[in-house]
Motif scaffolding. Structure first.
Motif, PDB file in Angstrom:
ATOM      1  N   THR A  27      -0.960   9.525  20.969  1.00 37.54           N
ATOM      2  CA  THR A  27       0.038   8.809  21.113  1.00 37.54           C
ATOM      3  C   THR A  27       0.922   9.151  22.136  1.00 37.54           C
ATOM      4  N   MET A  28       1.373   8.672  22.934  1.00 35.81           N
ATOM      5  CA  MET A  28       1.764   8.697  24.499  1.00 35.81           C
ATOM      6  C   MET A  28       3.362   8.180  24.375  1.00 35.81           C
ATOM      7  N   ALA A  29       4.388   9.059  24.726  1.00 35.97           N
ATOM      8  CA  ALA A  29       5.707   8.326  24.761  1.00 35.97           C
ATOM      9  C   ALA A  29       6.506   8.970  25.855  1.00 35.97           C
ATOM     10  N   TRP A  30       7.665   8.033  25.889  1.00 35.75           N
ATOM     11  CA  TRP A  30       8.694   8.438  26.969  1.00 35.75           C
ATOM     12  C   TRP A  30       9.947   8.744  25.997  1.00 35.75           C
ATOM     13  N   PHE A  31      10.783  10.004  26.425  1.00 40.72           N
ATOM     14  CA  PHE A  31      11.937  10.315  25.939  1.00 40.72           C
ATOM     15  C   PHE A  31      12.966  10.526  27.015  1.00 40.72           C
ATOM     16  N   THR A  36      20.993   6.380  32.879  1.00 37.84           N
ATOM     17  CA  THR A  36      20.865   7.911  33.806  1.00 37.84           C
ATOM     18  C   THR A  36      20.601   8.847  32.440  1.00 37.84           C
ATOM     19  N   ALA A  37      19.420   9.707  32.993  1.00 39.97           N
ATOM     20  CA  ALA A  37      18.836  10.687  32.238  1.00 39.97           C
ATOM     21  C   ALA A  37      17.756  11.386  32.782  1.00 39.97           C
ATOM     22  N   VAL A  38      17.319  12.469  32.300  1.00 43.10           N
ATOM     23  CA  VAL A  38      16.217  12.985  32.408  1.00 43.10           C
ATOM     24  C   VAL A  38      15.003  12.449  31.489  1.00 43.10           C
ATOM     25  N   TYR A  39      14.164  11.927  32.340  1.00 36.01           N
ATOM     26  CA  TYR A  39      13.102  11.286  31.311  1.00 36.01           C
ATOM     27  C   TYR A  39      11.910  12.160  31.327  1.00 36.01           C
ATOM     28  N   TYR A  40      11.317  12.386  29.832  1.00 36.98           N
ATOM     29  CA  TYR A  40      10.206  12.963  29.910  1.00 36.98           C
ATOM     30  C   TYR A  40       9.181  12.377  29.079  1.00 36.98           C
ATOM     31  N   CYS A  41       7.991  12.658  29.478  1.00 37.96           N
ATOM     32  CA  CYS A  41       6.643  12.257  28.679  1.00 37.96           C
ATOM     33  C   CYS A  41       6.158  13.054  27.711  1.00 37.96           C
ATOM     34  N   ALA A  42       5.778  12.754  26.972  1.00 36.60           N
ATOM     35  CA  ALA A  42       5.445  13.379  25.761  1.00 36.60           C
ATOM     36  C   ALA A  42       4.081  12.925  25.100  1.00 36.60           C
ATOM     37  N   SER A  43       3.311  13.849  24.334  1.00 38.90           N
ATOM     38  CA  SER A  43       2.182  13.349  23.699  1.00 38.90           C
ATOM     39  C   SER A  43       1.864  14.174  22.455  1.00 38.90           C
ATOM     40  N   ARG A  44       1.046  13.431  21.459  1.00 45.73           N
ATOM     41  CA  ARG A  44       0.502  14.209  20.387  1.00 45.73           C
ATOM     42  C   ARG A  44      -0.577  13.843  20.043  1.00 45.73           C
ATOM     43  N   PRO A  45      -1.616  14.640  19.429  1.00 43.36           N
ATOM     44  CA  PRO A  45      -3.141  14.238  19.213  1.00 43.36           C
ATOM     45  C   PRO A  45      -3.374  13.509  18.202  1.00 43.36           C
ATOM     46  N   SER A  46      -2.619  12.601  17.989  1.00 36.44           N
ATOM     47  CA  SER A  46      -2.726  11.512  16.579  1.00 36.44           C
ATOM     48  C   SER A  46      -1.705  10.320  16.723  1.00 36.44           C
ATOM     49  N   LEU A  47      -2.024   9.524  16.006  1.00 39.30           N
ATOM     50  CA  LEU A  47      -1.158   8.419  15.844  1.00 39.30           C
ATOM     51  C   LEU A  47       0.085   8.741  15.236  1.00 39.30           C
ATOM     52  N   GLU A  50      21.483  14.247  22.788  1.00 37.60           N
ATOM     53  CA  GLU A  50      20.435  14.680  22.349  1.00 37.60           C
ATOM     54  C   GLU A  50      19.230  13.966  22.843  1.00 37.60           C
ATOM     55  N   ARG A  51      18.027  14.509  22.846  1.00 42.47           N
ATOM     56  CA  ARG A  51      16.889  13.708  23.315  1.00 42.47           C
ATOM     57  C   ARG A  51      16.707  12.564  22.531  1.00 42.47           C
ATOM     58  N   GLU A  52      16.655  11.549  23.270  1.00 45.32           N
ATOM     59  CA  GLU A  52      16.217  10.011  22.374  1.00 45.32           C
ATOM     60  C   GLU A  52      14.960   9.393  22.900  1.00 45.32           C
ATOM     61  N   PHE A  53      14.531   8.818  21.866  1.00 50.27           N
ATOM     62  CA  PHE A  53      13.273   8.222  22.022  1.00 50.27           C
ATOM     63  C   PHE A  53      13.406   6.883  23.042  1.00 50.27           C
ATOM     64  N   VAL A  54      12.497   6.525  23.828  1.00 50.12           N
ATOM     65  CA  VAL A  54      12.646   5.109  24.835  1.00 50.12           C
ATOM     66  C   VAL A  54      11.457   4.512  24.311  1.00 50.12           C
ATOM     67  N   ALA A  55      10.209   5.067  24.390  1.00 47.85           N
ATOM     68  CA  ALA A  55       9.253   3.902  24.200  1.00 47.85           C
ATOM     69  C   ALA A  55       7.638   4.832  23.855  1.00 47.85           C
ATOM     70  N   ARG A  56       6.891   4.196  23.267  1.00 43.07           N
ATOM     71  CA  ARG A  56       5.679   4.880  22.694  1.00 43.07           C
ATOM     72  C   ARG A  56       4.428   4.038  22.997  1.00 43.07           C
ATOM     73  N   ILE A  57       3.355   4.317  23.277  1.00 48.60           N
ATOM     74  CA  ILE A  57       1.820   3.607  23.323  1.00 48.60           C
ATOM     75  C   ILE A  57       0.861   4.477  22.619  1.00 48.60           C
ATOM     76  N   GLU A  58       0.030   3.777  21.880  1.00 45.06           N
ATOM     77  CA  GLU A  58      -1.314   4.138  21.471  1.00 45.06           C
ATOM     78  C   GLU A  58      -2.446   4.099  22.452  1.00 45.06           C
ATOM     79  N   TRP A  59      -2.853   5.398  23.049  1.00 36.56           N
ATOM     80  CA  TRP A  59      -3.428   5.483  23.971  1.00 36.56           C
ATOM     81  C   TRP A  59      -4.665   4.445  23.922  1.00 36.56           C
ATOM     82  N   GLY A  60      -5.423   4.341  22.736  1.00 40.61           N
ATOM     83  CA  GLY A  60      -6.547   3.515  22.626  1.00 40.61           C
ATOM     84  C   GLY A  60      -6.525   2.186  22.595  1.00 40.61           C
ATOM     85  N   SER A  61      -5.256   1.680  21.795  1.00 46.47           N
ATOM     86  CA  SER A  61      -5.054   0.174  21.643  1.00 46.47           C
ATOM     87  C   SER A  61      -4.076  -0.290  22.735  1.00 46.47           C
ATOM     88  N   ALA A  62      -3.374   0.596  23.260  1.00 44.26           N
ATOM     89  CA  ALA A  62      -2.389   0.064  24.347  1.00 44.26           C
ATOM     90  C   ALA A  62      -1.233  -0.387  23.435  1.00 44.26           C
TER      91      ALA A  62
END
Length: 124
Positions: free
Chosen positions: A33-37, A91-102, A44-56
């Motif tokens: 699972t990949m995401a933007w925060f 306006t913010a610093v945008y971070y890319c994040a990932s985790r090795p599972s859904l 605080e850091r907040e969630f923006v969007a995520r995507i499941e890499w396999g299914s999109a």
């Protein structure tokens, strides 16, 4: 070891657009699972969007739904965040994040790997 490198941030006027990129390396990401925060000063850091890499399959925070689009390019191992109709409050610093599972979670603690962040500044 997974490495994530963001790019594409900058200064834009309200109503404008930017596209962020997150180049990923170090693993095959089919089950990830990949995401933007984002994190604004003093907040605080907040969630923006995520995507499941396999299914999109995407999922968005209510604050960006209809304005932002998350996507990924398998061949380039790159995730994108197309941001349209930008507002001052984006306006913010945008971070890319990932985790090795859904996951369906939106908490930063659920994500294992993080990029260094890219600054997005929207002028009003």
């Amino acid at each position: 070891q997974v490495q994530l490198v963001e790019s594409g941030g900058g200064l834009v006027q309200a109503g404008g657009s930017l596209r962020l990129s997150c180049a990923a390396s170090g693993r095959t990401f089919s089950s990830y699972t990949m995401a933007w925060f984002r994190q604004a000063p003093g907040k605080e850091r907040e969630f923006v969007a995520r995507i499941e890499w396999g299914s999109a399959l995407p999922y968005y925070a209510d604050s960006v739904k209809g304005r932002f689009t998350i996507s990924r390019d398998n061949a380039r191992n790159t995730m994108y965040l197309q941001m349209n109709s930008l507002k001052f409050e984006d306006t913010a610093v945008y971070y890319c994040a990932s985790r090795p599972s859904l996951t369906i979670g939106t908490m930063p603690a659920l994500y294992t790997y993080w990029g260094q962040g890219t600054q997005v500044t929207v002028s009003s």
